[in-house]
Design an enzyme around this catalytic site. Structure first.
Site, short mmCIF file in Angstrom:
data_model
loop_
_atom_site.label_atom_id
_atom_site.label_comp_id
_atom_site.label_asym_id
_atom_site.label_seq_id
_atom_site.Cartn_x
_atom_site.Cartn_y
_atom_site.Cartn_z
CD1 TRP B 328 0.84 -0.29 3.01
CD2 TRP B 328 -0.83 1.06 3.59
NE1 TRP B 328 1.09 0.16 4.27
CE2 TRP B 328 0.08 0.98 4.66
CE3 TRP B 328 -1.96 1.86 3.72
CZ2 TRP B 328 -0.11 1.68 5.87
CZ3 TRP B 328 -2.14 2.54 4.93
CH2 TRP B 328 -1.23 2.45 5.98
CG ASP B 329 4.87 0.93 1.49
OD1 ASP B 329 4.00 0.17 1.94
OD2 ASP B 329 5.99 1.06 2.00
CD GLU B 470 3.03 -4.11 8.83
OE1 GLU B 470 4.25 -3.93 9.06
OE2 GLU B 470 2.57 -4.36 7.71
CE LYS B 582 6.77 -2.06 11.25
NZ LYS B 582 6.58 -3.29 10.49
CD GLN B 583 2.23 2.52 9.47
OE1 GLN B 583 2.97 1.69 9.00
NE2 GLN B 583 1.53 3.35 8.73
#
Lengths: 722, 722
Positions: B328-329, B470, B582-583
């Site tokens: 998805w980046d 994640e 993680k984000q």
């Protein structure tokens, strides 16, 4: 010696069998092994040269023998047309490996796309006299033309295991008429130095050195004249020093002094001596004779003569299969050949286990046990290197869990068994006292801590293991394992007492170093007596493991014509739910311990387990053991059938996987069928005896072996056998 | 244009940063990407040239971009001394990448072991004008000697991905002044042809061709005179045709006609045009300006201009990380840059997803769902290629289970979101009707079948997923996923209605082909309304997933000075038991859907989640989103800090892993921070607007973008911002 039954020959070029013949035509000298790949490029060729102990890391599978740069590379350009079996036309082809001396010769008559017809004869050998030296010769005879010829011979530092590279560049340089390529392994930092010289019969030929990065190349340019032969030959010296190992015993070679003819002569002399001690003569059955010699040949070229820090991989040094890792295949299948015909190599192999006791002790400790637990797969330093997962061969994006490294623990007793067998045959008391005893005692100690007491049954059990038959994993009380452990603990206790009584000077420091006491050892005897041993008095049957008898019976006739194992067809889970064995398990036990059960019981179990065993496509370890047991029980038809299965595993590729490398255990097993099966050799306290039973048609079976430092001869003639 | 804020410079040679600079100095042209490795050998150098779509199989990880032979190889022998930074002495060193035109120049003053002092200037570029063409130049100026010089430039067919080879030899031949090397990938059978020419300013120089197998080499021999410069230059043409792909749009080059100067001139012209459309001008902050341009540069060199069958890997074409797989980046982080500044590339990237709908449908069907479920990782043909297991980086003999390919399913909505965003910005109705709609509808269909009805709660839930964060896998009702799915289903229903009303000619065959009915679609709307959406009315908080609030809070201050992620420190299991992200996950949702929650709620969640997010060493996707949300909520200090984290991810290697390849998402995210964050660009139904908030010290922020086919300019001066 004539060539009769000494030559393995490929009569015509069949591209689809290229991998099979690469394996069969492997050459070696106990240090190096090189597959029988073509000198020039051919699509799908899988050239490899492995050296004992030269391992490098690989993800998931821990470590593998690192493929060395191909010393056989040789390209021939005939006025711009490069010799290749892909192009032009192959008018004649014959390749032969002379088992007498390991000389591999390929004769090709090739017609180039432009119509030049050329006879090319490639010959090569890996020196038996100097473990570092490899030599190669090419004769070129132009049949219908004259032209310029260019010969290119390089060393390619990008050598890889299948597709995985293991070498980093260190240096490359010209040195007089030679050049040197220096590399090191990427992870283990093993240094490798390969030097090459290239010579030509045409004294006016032009020599060049092409300093291409990581693929330095020597080039000869000459002129071919119609019907005039020219000869080029090459020598490559391979120097490599694995970590902590005293390998490369060959003397340093001065490449300038090397000559093809003289080196080949010395090489042949030593091979002649090897065969004087190792040959098994079979008369009346050419196929059996050739296969027997091929098996012995493949053992002779891989047995480490000058190092006690290396072992033999399951696929010898002849292929990528099992990544060069060693299994019980060595001790139970291959070692007897060495122990009886070349005890020095047998001793080297057992010493490898001795030196790796620290790794085995680490493994035991890691699992919460005492003593030494040998790894199921072993490589450079004796750590456990069985991969826990391997890519599934039918879909490499999926993984299959491998339990052997966790629980296939019978190997610790197999090694102890081999120590005792070596001693019985050689009488090498120094080895037993200084090294063998420690192996046996430390592994006994492991068992004493591994046994599980079952209070309800008042007995020791061994649960969650894998026996020799790997179709069934995570099972309880494998008969082979349990019986072996009882033998092991009792033997260790006796050995302890013997050491103490006979060798007090060695015993005392050892007992102290190992903190071993009489009490501890008497506990072994007590525990050994309490181990659960499956045996049904009424039926005489030994159940292979708890619950085996209640698995469903599979009618293997239904799968007639298959080309895969029952496990391959039914899947791991599927096969485990049937009684189908990958290899004899209870029969294996009876083979190793002939006195445990009377012949009637053995026969009973043989009749029961035989139709349940996948001898065709199961383990390649199966047929030889089956053949020996069949011989013992007088079923010579079954014996011969399984002898031939083992004989044909590589020569005829009947299992379809010879391309991955020689089945080392099958080769060693074949020798055992002849010696312990058909000849019925038995070593007893008072000496040795034979009890021959020859297959139909065999008129003679003869071999030599060492017994207590003296070479003995057996020569059986069918006419003398009752 | 001056060079100010356009040059990325390495001022001195630091061997330990070699991998970092290889990544930073990557060159490319939207088809090829070559890392900034040295032309000569250096230990540990990891040269790679990747071409979009040129994948080959690899065990366990399915597939990876296959490293092409290094077209930059160039060795310089000065009378037997080979130029190398390993030997001799580096008296001067400077390397620079000009972002304006992608020219990489390395200037070295080197003193050989024997004392020869030489200035060497290496320059190279990958042609923006011709996707097949790579060019290289070397100027040699001997300072204190005259001698023979030998230049060796080969193409090494043993190119490998780290250590894994992907190419088989097909052919190699001399053709006039050039030579050609032909290879094919081992598993996917992709054909590659590389042609090379090597020229020298010395007309009397001797040219040779060394036909070494799999490493053909051109050689020039000339004489150097003290203080007299000679120049050699090389052109390499790369032709490759991936399966089913119409790549290599460059015209066929006649190598004999190629000249360094003319090719460089054309190349520069096109780059000038690229920057006219793509530049983001930042005044008052040199570091930010340079980093912004470096990010744009790395997007420009990887965006596929001539193929709609390829996508951009997470590490672009600049390194081995993630094996060239796309995530998805692309759609959420990189695509906006293309959509707004180069809509053709944006369209190509979305078309890749359109063409890969069959793979996505297969994945849905395999999992028991309807419609299309996009793979988490995608490569040549849109199959799922996320490895289920990867070797554990701290012990490669162990494996770690990766669940993303199974359950990180938000990507299907991310792609649909990108389709709509592309449409809103470009107004490209043809794309929406012909391709975009099918993506949105088929993925909506997947969701309708994926939703799980919970009878007790009378609602649809989505269990066992992974959200953007994640650190927590196999969780239920990830807020990001659930909200996105509601938006997705509703949008798909509107789109369906719009298509039916506005484009009946295209609608009817599509509806028929997809068997899509009004009933089915109205069910989407109904289901969308019943999806469980975490939101606490009282606190205004959105729980990231079921049970998140009851995990333990980790004081990240305790780990100050760390150089690893919280997950790396605590382990996968350990981190999952804490609230550490993680984000940003909930904030990500708010970024993409600014109208879902009022600013107060957004601020509330921002304040809660920010200290729980591992922005330093967690996902490189985090900082840019964090920066945009901070800007929106007026926290310019936090915004700038995280902007710089993204800006420095590659240029300064602050995360320590830039050596694996450019952080493509971070590069795209940086552009979004400037445009959607600091400038506050907003696309609405009636047009667009900005709402600038500039970081301290920034005096100007200016950029262009395409809006509905017309290029718009934004030029913000700090003095005009309230």
């Amino acid at each position: 010696m004539t060539n009769h039954n000494w030559m393995v020959v490929e009569e015509s070029f069949e591209p689809e069998r290229i991998a099979h013949y690469e394996t069969v035509f492997t050459q070696g000298n106990g240090f190096l092994g090189t597959r029988g790949s073509f000198e020039e490029y051919y699509p799908g060729k899988n050239n490899s040269t492995f050296a004992h102990g030269v391992f490098d890391d690989v993800a998931v599978s821990f470590t593998e023998l690192a493929n060395l740069p191909d010393w056989t590379e040789l390209f021939v350009d005939l006025d711009g047309e490069t010799f290749s079996l892909v192009s032009g036309e192959v008018l004649g082809y014959r390749r032969s490996l002379d088992l007498k001396d390991g000389l591999l010769v390929r004769e090709v008559r090739w017609k180039s796309p432009q119509g030049k017809v050329t006879d090319l004869t490639f010959s090569r050998f890996i020196s038996r006299a100097n473990e570092r030296l490899c030599m190669q010769k090419l004769e070129i005879l132009p049949q219908n033309y004259s032209c310029k010829v260019t010969l290119r011979a390089g060393l390619d530092g990008a050598a890889s295991n299948l597709d995985l590279k293991h070498w980093d560049s260190v240096d490359q340089r010209e040195e007089g008429k030679n050049f040197v390529l220096s590399l090191k392994t990427k992870a283990t930092n093993i240094k490798l130095k390969m030097s090459q010289t290239l010579c030509c019969s045409d004294e006016r030929a032009a020599h060049s050195y092409w300093n291409v990065f990581n693929h330095p190349t020597q080039v000869i340019e000459s002129n071919l004249k119609e019907r005039v032969k020219i000869t080029v030959w090459k020598a490559v010296v391979i120097e490599v020093t694995p970590f902590k190992q005293e390998l490369s015993a060959g003397t340093l070679v001065n490449l300038d002094d090397v000559q093809w003819d003289t080196e080949l002569e010395t090489h042949r002399k030593l091979w002649r001596v090897d065969w004087q001690h190792s040959d098994v003569v079979i008369e009346g059955d050419d196929e059996a004779q050739l296969a027997m010699r091929a098996s012995i040949y493949h053992l002779l070229i891989v047995g480490p003569r000058h190092s006690e820090r290396v072992n033999i991989g399951a696929k010898t040094l002849s292929g990528q299969g099992y990544r060069g890792h060693s299994f019980w295949d060595t001790e139970i299948f291959m070692l007897p050949f060495f122990t009886y015909t070349n005890p020095t190599i047998g001793r080297n192999l057992l010493s490898y286990r001795f030196h790796n006791l620290p790794g085995a002790m680490e493994k035991a400790a890691k699992n919460g046990f005492e003593g030494a637990q040998y790894p199921w797969e072993s490589a450079a330093d004796g750590r456990e290197v069985t991969p826990s997962w391997v890519p599934y061969h039918k879909d490499p994006t999926q993984l299959v869990r491998i339990w052997c490294g966790d629980i296939e623990i019978h190997i610790s007793s197999d090694i102890a068994y081999a120590v005792l067998q070596y001693w019985k045959a050689t009488g090498d008391e120094r080895f037993l006292v200084e090294r063998g005893a420690e192996i046996v005692l430390q592994t006994a100690r492991f068992w004493a801590s591994r046994l599980e007491w079952t209070e309800t049954e008042k007995r020791y059990e061994i649960k969650n293991v894998i026996g020799p038959d790997e179709n069934h994993d995570r099972i309880d009380n494998n008969a082979y394992t349990n019986y072996m452990v009882r033998w092991h603990l009792k033997t260790a206790a006796s050995l302890y007492a013997w050491l103490k009584a006979q060798h007090p000077a060695e015993f005392l420091p050892l007992a102290e170093r190992l903190s071993m006491t009489d009490e501890q050892v008497s506990e072994w005897t007590r525990k050994a007596e309490q181990i659960y041993l499956a045996f049904d008095e009424k039926s005489g049957m030994i159940e292979q493991f708890d619950g085996y008898f209640s698995l469903k019976t599979l009618d293997m006739q239904v799968f007639a014509g298959r080309t895969d194992s029952i496990q391959g067809i039914l899947g791991v889970e599927g096969a485990a739910q049937t009684q189908t064995l990958k290899q004899p398990d209870v029969l294996m036990l009876m083979y190793l311990h002939p006195d445990l059960f009377n012949l009637e019981i053995q026969k009973h179990n043989f009749d029961y387990y035989t139709p349940r065993t996948d001898l065709e496509y199961g383990s390649s370890l199966g047929p030889s053991i089956q053949a020996i047991m069949a011989t013992r029980l007088g079923d010579m038809q079954n014996a011969y059938k399984n002898f031939m299965r083992a004989a044909q595993a590589d020569l005829k590729d009947v299992r379809g996987n010879a391309g991955d490398g020689i089945h080392g255990a099958s080769a060693g097993g074949l020798w055992q069928v002849a010696v312990f099966g058909f000849a019925g050799l038995k070593i007893e306290d008072q000496g040795w005896s034979v009890d021959p039973k020859l297959p139909d048609g065999w008129t003679r079976l003869a071999f030599k072996f060492w017994y207590h430092g003296k070479e003995e001869s057996v020569d059986i003639r069918a006419k003398d056998v009752k």
